[in-house]
Design a protein around this motif. Structure first.
Motif, short mmCIF file in Angstrom:
data_model
loop_
_atom_site.label_atom_id
_atom_site.label_comp_id
_atom_site.label_asym_id
_atom_site.label_seq_id
_atom_site.Cartn_x
_atom_site.Cartn_y
_atom_site.Cartn_z
N GLY A 195 0.83 -1.20 0.00
CA GLY A 195 0.00 0.00 0.00
C GLY A 195 0.87 1.25 0.00
N LEU A 196 0.54 2.21 0.84
CA LEU A 196 1.24 3.50 0.83
C LEU A 196 2.41 3.56 1.81
N GLU A 197 2.74 2.44 2.37
CA GLU A 197 3.86 2.40 3.31
C GLU A 197 5.16 2.78 2.59
N GLY A 198 5.95 3.64 3.19
CA GLY A 198 7.25 4.00 2.59
C GLY A 198 7.18 5.19 1.66
N ALA A 199 6.09 5.96 1.69
CA ALA A 199 5.98 7.13 0.82
C ALA A 199 7.11 8.12 1.13
N PRO A 200 7.67 8.80 0.09
CA PRO A 200 8.83 9.66 0.32
C PRO A 200 8.50 10.99 0.99
N ALA A 201 7.21 11.37 1.04
CA ALA A 201 6.85 12.64 1.67
C ALA A 201 5.37 12.58 2.03
N PRO A 202 4.97 13.31 3.05
CA PRO A 202 3.55 13.36 3.35
C PRO A 202 2.83 14.09 2.21
N ALA A 203 1.75 13.52 1.69
CA ALA A 203 1.00 14.14 0.60
C ALA A 203 -0.34 13.41 0.50
N ASP A 204 -1.17 13.93 -0.34
CA ASP A 204 -2.49 13.31 -0.51
C ASP A 204 -2.36 12.18 -1.54
N TRP A 205 -1.78 11.07 -1.14
CA TRP A 205 -1.45 9.97 -2.06
C TRP A 205 -2.71 9.26 -2.53
N ARG A 206 -2.69 8.88 -3.80
CA ARG A 206 -3.81 8.13 -4.39
C ARG A 206 -3.23 6.91 -5.10
N LEU A 207 -3.69 5.71 -4.68
CA LEU A 207 -3.22 4.47 -5.34
C LEU A 207 -4.00 4.29 -6.63
N LEU A 208 -3.30 4.15 -7.75
CA LEU A 208 -3.98 3.93 -9.03
C LEU A 208 -4.34 2.47 -9.20
N ASP A 209 -5.27 2.25 -10.10
CA ASP A 209 -5.71 0.88 -10.34
C ASP A 209 -4.86 0.24 -11.46
N VAL A 210 -3.56 0.41 -11.39
CA VAL A 210 -2.67 -0.19 -12.40
C VAL A 210 -1.47 -0.83 -11.68
N CYS A 211 -0.78 -1.63 -12.40
CA CYS A 211 0.32 -2.34 -11.78
C CYS A 211 1.45 -2.45 -12.81
N VAL A 212 2.66 -2.24 -12.36
CA VAL A 212 3.84 -2.41 -13.24
C VAL A 212 4.46 -3.75 -12.90
N ARG A 213 4.57 -4.60 -13.90
CA ARG A 213 5.13 -5.95 -13.66
C ARG A 213 6.54 -6.03 -14.20
N HIS A 214 7.42 -6.65 -13.44
CA HIS A 214 8.79 -6.82 -13.93
C HIS A 214 9.36 -8.13 -13.40
N GLY A 215 10.07 -8.84 -14.27
CA GLY A 215 10.69 -10.11 -13.84
C GLY A 215 12.18 -9.91 -13.62
N PHE A 216 12.63 -10.12 -12.39
CA PHE A 216 14.07 -10.18 -12.12
C PHE A 216 14.49 -11.64 -12.19
N THR A 217 15.81 -11.89 -12.12
CA THR A 217 16.27 -13.27 -12.25
C THR A 217 15.66 -14.17 -11.19
N HIS A 218 15.59 -13.69 -9.97
CA HIS A 218 15.18 -14.58 -8.88
C HIS A 218 13.77 -14.35 -8.36
N PHE A 219 13.08 -13.35 -8.87
CA PHE A 219 11.69 -13.14 -8.41
C PHE A 219 10.96 -12.25 -9.41
N ASP A 220 9.63 -12.32 -9.35
CA ASP A 220 8.80 -11.40 -10.14
C ASP A 220 8.30 -10.32 -9.20
N LEU A 221 8.21 -9.11 -9.75
CA LEU A 221 7.84 -7.97 -8.92
C LEU A 221 6.61 -7.29 -9.51
N ASP A 222 5.58 -7.09 -8.68
CA ASP A 222 4.41 -6.30 -9.06
C ASP A 222 4.46 -5.00 -8.26
N LEU A 223 4.46 -3.89 -9.00
CA LEU A 223 4.54 -2.60 -8.32
C LEU A 223 3.26 -1.83 -8.55
N ALA A 224 2.60 -1.45 -7.48
CA ALA A 224 1.44 -0.56 -7.59
C ALA A 224 1.98 0.86 -7.83
#
Ligand code: SF4
Length: 347
Positions: free
Chosen positions: A275-304
Motif C-alpha cells: 500500500g502507501l507504506e514507505g511514501a517519500p513525503a507526506p502528501a495526498d497519495w492516491r493508489l492507481l488501479d494499475v500495476c507495473v510488472r517486472h521479472g528479475f532473475t530470482h523473483f517477479d515484482l508487481d509494483l502498484a
C-alpha cells in the motif's frame, strides 16, 4: 528386447558404416585405433564443438603426440595450449593422467572401463567412451547427443534430469556386445547430423521404424525438459510525486538490486502489497488501479503506482526533481521506465 528394438544395433551400425563422419581423431576402417587420440578428442569435445576442436587437436598432437610427450610437457605450455577449450582443470587432468599412464601402466592405457575410471579426470562418460571406442569393450556411452536420440527412440516422458537413469537403461538395452565403440560413435553421429535438437530429420533416419518418438508425431518434444520452477512473487509501490512539472527521483542505495541507480521512489519490496507504506513525503497519495510488472532473475515484482502533487517540498540529499518531459533522459532502469511509460499513458 522386442523384435523391433532388437534390430536397432544392426541398423545403426549399417548406417554408420555408410555415413560415418570423417574426424581426425577417428581411425578409418581397417586402421588401428589410437587410444591417446580418442581420449584427447573426447576431453576436448566436452565443452567445445567439433569444428572448434579440429584445428586445436591437430596442433596439440603435433606438439605432444604421445602419453610420454604429454607427461613431460611444461604445465604452463599445456595451459596456454588449452586456452579456449574449457575448464583448465581438464588440461591439468590430461597431464596428470598422462603421467600416471607413463609411471604406472608402461605408457599405455588400461583397457577396461573400471580401470580407466581410476585415472585422473576420468568420469563415467570418458571412461565408457575410451573403453568402447579405443578397446571395443561393451560400455554404455551416453553423451548429450546419445541422450537425445535414446529419449526419442523410447519416447521417455519423464523430464530431465530425472530421466537419466531410464535413458541409461534404455541405451544399455540397445548396446551390442560387438562393435560397441562403433555403435557409440554411430549414435553420436546420428544425434549430431540427423536426430538434431530442434528439427530431427526423421525421413533420413535409419531407426525411424523403431522410433517411439517418431510414432508420437512430435519427436522433438523428447527429451522432456523439467518445467521451470515458478519464481517467488514480490510486491511494492512506486511513488510518483509531482511538483511544478517535475517528478521526484531518488538514488537507490549503493548495495542491493539496481544499487546506486537513479529511480522513482519505492517503499520496501515484500511478500504482500505494502500500500502507501514507505511514501517519500507526506502528501495526498492516491493508489492507481494499475500495476507495473517486472521479472528479475530470482523473483517477479508487481509494483502498484501511487500519485500525489506537492508544493514546496525540499528533496532530501539523494533525491532530485526531474522534469517529467525529459524523463527519458534520466537513465531509469527498465522497471522504472515502464512505470514512467504507464504514467505518460494515464496523463
Ligand atoms: Fe530421431 Fe527421428 Fe530418428 Fe527418431 S526417427 S531417432 S526422432 S531422427
Amino acid at each position: 528386447m522386442d523384435a523391433k528394438r532388437s534390430s536397432i544395433p544392426a541398423r545403426l551400425l549399417d548406417w554408420y558404416d555408410a555415413h560415418r563422419r570423417d574426424l581426425p581423431w577417428r581411425a578409418k576402417p581397417g586402421e588401428a585405433v589410437e587410444p591417446y587420440r580418442v581420449w584427447l578428442s573426447e576431453v576436448m569435445l566436452q565443452q567445445t564443438t567439433v569444428a572448434a576442436v579440429r584445428p586445436r587437436f591437430a596442433t596439440w598432437v603435433a606438439r605432444w603426440p604421445t602419453f610420454a610427450a604429454l607427461a613431460a610437457a611444461d604445465d604452463a605450455d599445456v595451459m596456454a595450449a588449452w586456452a579456449g577449450l574449457g575448464y583448465y582443470a581438464r588440461a591439468r587432468n590430461l597431464v596428470a593422467a598422462a603421467k600416471t599412464v607413463v609411471a604406472d601402466h608402461d605408457g599405455a592405457f588400461p583397457r577396461t572401463e573400471a580401470a580407466l575410471r581410476k585415472l585422473p579426470g576420468f568420469g563415467a562418460y570418458t571412461a565408457a567412451a575410451v573403453a568402447a571406442i579405443a578397446f571395443g569393450e561393451r560400455a554404455v556411452v551416453v553423451d548429450a547427443n546419445v541422450e537425445r536420440v535414446v529419449a526419442r527412440l523410447f519416447a521417455i516422458s519423464v523430464p530431465l534430469p530425472g530421466a537419466r537413469p531410464a535413458i541409461r537403461a534404455a541405451a544399455d538395452s540397445i548396446t551390442p556386445d560387438a562393435r560397441a565403440g562403433d555403435f557409440a560413435q554411430g549414435m553420436m553421429d546420428l544425434g549430431s547430423g540427423v536426430c538434431t535438437p530442434r528439427a530431427p530429420k526423421c525421413l533420413l533416419c535409419p531407426l525411424r521404424a523403431q522410433c517411439a518418438g517418431f510414432a508420437t508425431g512430435a519427436p522433438e518434444a523428447f527429451p522432456v525438459k523439467a518445467a521451470r520452477k515458478a519464481k517467488p512473487q514480490r510486491y511494492g509501490t512506486i511513488f510518483w510525486l509531482e511538483q511544478d512539472g517535475a517528478v521526484l527521483l531518488v538514488r537507490r542505495p549503493p548495495e542491493g538490486l539496481l544499487g546506486g541507480m537513479r529511480a522513482l521512489p519505492t517503499g520496501a519490496w515484500s511478500d504482500a502489497p505494502p500500500g502507501l507504506e514507505g511514501a517519500p513525503a507526506p502528501a495526498d497519495w492516491r493508489l492507481l488501479d494499475v500495476c507495473v510488472r517486472h521479472g528479475f532473475t530470482h523473483f517477479d515484482l508487481d509494483l502498484a503506482l501511487a500519485v500525489a502533487h506537492t508544493q514546496g517540498h525540499q528533496p532530501a540529499d539523494a533525491s532530485e526533481w526531474w522534469p517529467v518531459e525529459s524523463l527519458a533522459s534520466a537513465g531509469l532502469p527498465t522497471v522504472f521506465a515502464k512505470a514512467a511509460e504507464t504514467m505518460e499513458r494515464l496523463r
